[in-house]
Scaffold this active site. Sequence first.
Site, short mmCIF file in Angstrom:
data_model
loop_
_atom_site.label_atom_id
_atom_site.label_comp_id
_atom_site.label_asym_id
_atom_site.label_seq_id
_atom_site.Cartn_x
_atom_site.Cartn_y
_atom_site.Cartn_z
N GLY A 1 8.24 15.48 1.76
CA GLY A 1 7.47 14.98 1.35
C GLY A 1 6.12 16.23 1.01
O GLY A 1 5.98 17.21 1.57
N GLU B 1 -15.15 1.90 0.24
CA GLU B 1 -15.13 2.58 -0.43
C GLU B 1 -14.37 1.59 -1.93
O GLU B 1 -15.42 1.74 -3.12
CB GLU B 1 -14.52 4.17 -0.87
CG GLU B 1 -14.73 4.55 0.40
CD GLU B 1 -13.59 6.23 0.70
OE1 GLU B 1 -14.57 7.33 0.78
OE2 GLU B 1 -13.08 6.39 0.37
C1 LIG Z 1 -6.15 5.21 0.02
C2 LIG Z 1 -6.28 6.04 0.53
C3 LIG Z 1 -7.86 7.48 0.94
C4 LIG Z 1 -7.45 8.06 1.70
N1 LIG Z 1 -8.77 8.96 1.87
C5 LIG Z 1 -9.08 9.56 2.78
C6 LIG Z 1 -10.39 10.37 3.27
O1 LIG Z 1 -11.31 10.06 2.33
N2 LIG Z 1 -10.30 11.11 3.70
C7 LIG Z 1 -8.93 11.70 4.71
O2 LIG Z 1 -9.03 12.53 5.59
N3 LIG Z 1 -7.77 10.65 4.52
C8 LIG Z 1 -7.89 9.94 3.52
N4 LIG Z 1 -6.53 9.05 3.49
C9 LIG Z 1 -5.53 9.45 4.09
C10 LIG Z 1 -5.23 10.88 3.84
O3 LIG Z 1 -4.43 10.87 2.33
C11 LIG Z 1 -4.00 11.41 4.57
O4 LIG Z 1 -4.20 11.18 6.17
C12 LIG Z 1 -2.82 12.73 4.35
O5 LIG Z 1 -1.96 12.03 3.10
C13 LIG Z 1 -1.24 12.83 4.79
O6 LIG Z 1 -0.65 13.28 4.21
P1 LIG Z 1 0.54 13.61 4.56
O7 LIG Z 1 0.97 15.43 4.41
O8 LIG Z 1 1.02 13.13 5.97
O9 LIG Z 1 1.46 12.06 4.05
P2 LIG Z 1 1.31 11.87 2.18
O10 LIG Z 1 -0.21 13.38 1.73
O11 LIG Z 1 0.93 10.66 2.25
O12 LIG Z 1 2.32 12.65 1.36
C14 LIG Z 1 3.59 11.98 1.87
C15 LIG Z 1 5.08 12.36 0.48
O13 LIG Z 1 6.57 11.85 1.28
C16 LIG Z 1 6.52 11.32 0.01
N5 LIG Z 1 8.06 10.83 0.64
C17 LIG Z 1 7.41 10.10 1.85
N6 LIG Z 1 8.74 9.16 2.34
C18 LIG Z 1 9.64 9.64 1.21
C19 LIG Z 1 10.87 10.39 1.29
N7 LIG Z 1 11.71 9.54 2.40
N8 LIG Z 1 11.89 10.86 0.49
C20 LIG Z 1 11.20 11.37 0.05
N9 LIG Z 1 9.42 11.81 -0.50
C21 LIG Z 1 8.91 11.31 0.95
C22 LIG Z 1 5.48 10.98 -0.49
O14 LIG Z 1 6.17 10.28 -1.75
C23 LIG Z 1 4.60 12.01 -0.67
O15 LIG Z 1 4.94 12.93 -1.32
C24 LIG Z 1 -6.66 7.71 3.20
C25 LIG Z 1 -5.80 7.77 2.83
C26 LIG Z 1 -5.20 6.63 2.12
C27 LIG Z 1 -3.90 5.88 1.62
#
Ligand SMILES: Cc1cc2nc3c(=O)[nH]c(=O)nc-3n(C[C@H](O)[C@H](O)[C@H](O)COP(=O)(O)OP(=O)(O)OC[C@H]3O[C@@H](n4cnc5c(N)ncnc54)[C@H](O)[C@@H]3O)c2cc1C
Length: 425
Positions: A15, A174
């Site tokens: 990820g 939003e």
């Molecule tokens: C529409 C929207 C608006 C948001 N707005 C805000 C905001 O304004 N402020 C804020 O702080 N947060 C916001 N968030 C939340 C924020 O985006 C998340 O908390 C953040 O992205 C979490 O980061 P992460 O690295 O845990 O996961 P993510 O950023 O979701 O990344 C996960 C990654 O893992 C990959 N992945 C998943 N499963 C697999 C697999 N089995 N094999 C290979 N790759 C995989 C995906 O492709 C992705 O690239 C928002 C979320 C959304 C959906």
Amino acid sequence: MRLPKPENKRIVIIGAGFAGISLAKKLRKLPLQVVVVDKHNYHTFQPLLYQVSTGGLEPDSIAYPIRKILKRLRNFYFRLAEVTEIDSENNTLSTSIGEIEYDYLVIATGTKTNYFGNANIEKFALPMKTVPQALDIRSLVLQNFEKADNCSQIDERRALLNFSIIGAGPTGVELAGAFAELKKHVFPKDYRHLNIEEMEIHLFEGSNRVLPPMSKKASSKAQKFLEAFGVRIHLNTIVDTYDGTILKTKDAELYKTKNFIWTAGVTGAPVPGLSEETINNRGARYKVNRFNQVEGYNNIFALGDIAQMTTESYPSGHPQMAQPAIQQGELLAKNLERLENNKPMTPFQYKNKGNMATIGRNKAVVDLPNLEFGGFFAWFIWMFVHLMSLVGFRNRVIVFFNWVYNYINYDKAARLIVRPFKRNL
Ligand SMILES: Cc1cc2nc3c(=O)[nH]c(=O)nc-3n(C[C@H](O)[C@H](O)[C@H](O)COP(=O)(O)OP(=O)(O)OC[C@H]3O[C@@H](n4cnc5c(N)ncnc54)[C@H](O)[C@@H]3O)c2cc1C
């Protein structure tokens, strides 16, 4: 998988979201082979997805190639693949392109849309978690406007012009604000032969206020802003079913809509393979200790949205937002160095930098740890923070240019049906 045998150890990060990228970027000094696996070849800046859905930004300006972000890492490999299983006995992952061994494994897979087991809603709803999904919304909205312009049946036209957003968290709010801007400033010029008052924006929320994760003051300000923009807010309203046209609430109210957008919740996206006990039943997140180690494993870590670290201040885990993900990724890089040097790891301590949401032109709400405010200044702060958080100088310039252009011209220029939306039923 075609990868050289590492001279030292190999760390595999599943990820490249906020957590995975912030960790990988900080691994430059460690003599580890870094392998990042993601099912997309780009990092998505999810907070601005709603602007792609509503024609304010092109998708390329909120996404960035993973290989480019991490090009400075000396011993770095990217693989475009979906990880399907973890074999912790043999320290091996199964992926859509083959197997890979690891010494350290970091799971940073984030979340997926939660339909709460409602199969009908899952079948017909439009979620907004990825760039393709945001583009689907953009296409459907424009396709339905085109159909409405050519539709002489008032009932059908109203359904095509009804925008129902389920979930009034930051994303729903939003999105509703952005649709309201389209209604006020953009669509009346594009569709001069339609009565724009037939366009209705409905925002449904199960709890008793919009923006439930934010302060009550922020909620009430956001509600006022939305109502002033003409958004119809339905609080304490659970949406029960949707069949592609009719939305029915738990109280048996019916709405006809061809635009049903689901922003009502997310659930963890764990990878099968680890013991069942490592996953929390509510939210499907891995239970981790203060060093982000998954319960019961020394060399497997989980970060960001998929990790549930319970602390005194956060008894049900940290908020699923970008900041905890980034901060956990940065700390894990330091802790891995400590681990490699046989030093004790440092426990994670979340620094809450606040929470914010924008409602549209000149309107936003900001909750800081000791201060809440809303209006123009909040909107300005929102823009600045989001601009600076974007990955890549090019993207910042493009987004800034687009925002200035849109602001001066009351426009959202990316109103293109490039890839028509077709429902896969
Ligand atoms: C529409 C929207 C608006 C948001 N707005 C805000 C905001 O304004 N402020 C804020 O702080 N947060 C916001 N968030 C939340 C924020 O985006 C998340 O908390 C953040 O992205 C979490 O980061 P992460 O690295 O845990 O996961 P993510 O950023 O979701 O990344 C996960 C990654 O893992 C990959 N992945 C998943 N499963 C697999 C697999 N089995 N094999 C290979 N790759 C995989 C995906 O492709 C992705 O690239 C928002 C979320 C959304 C959906």
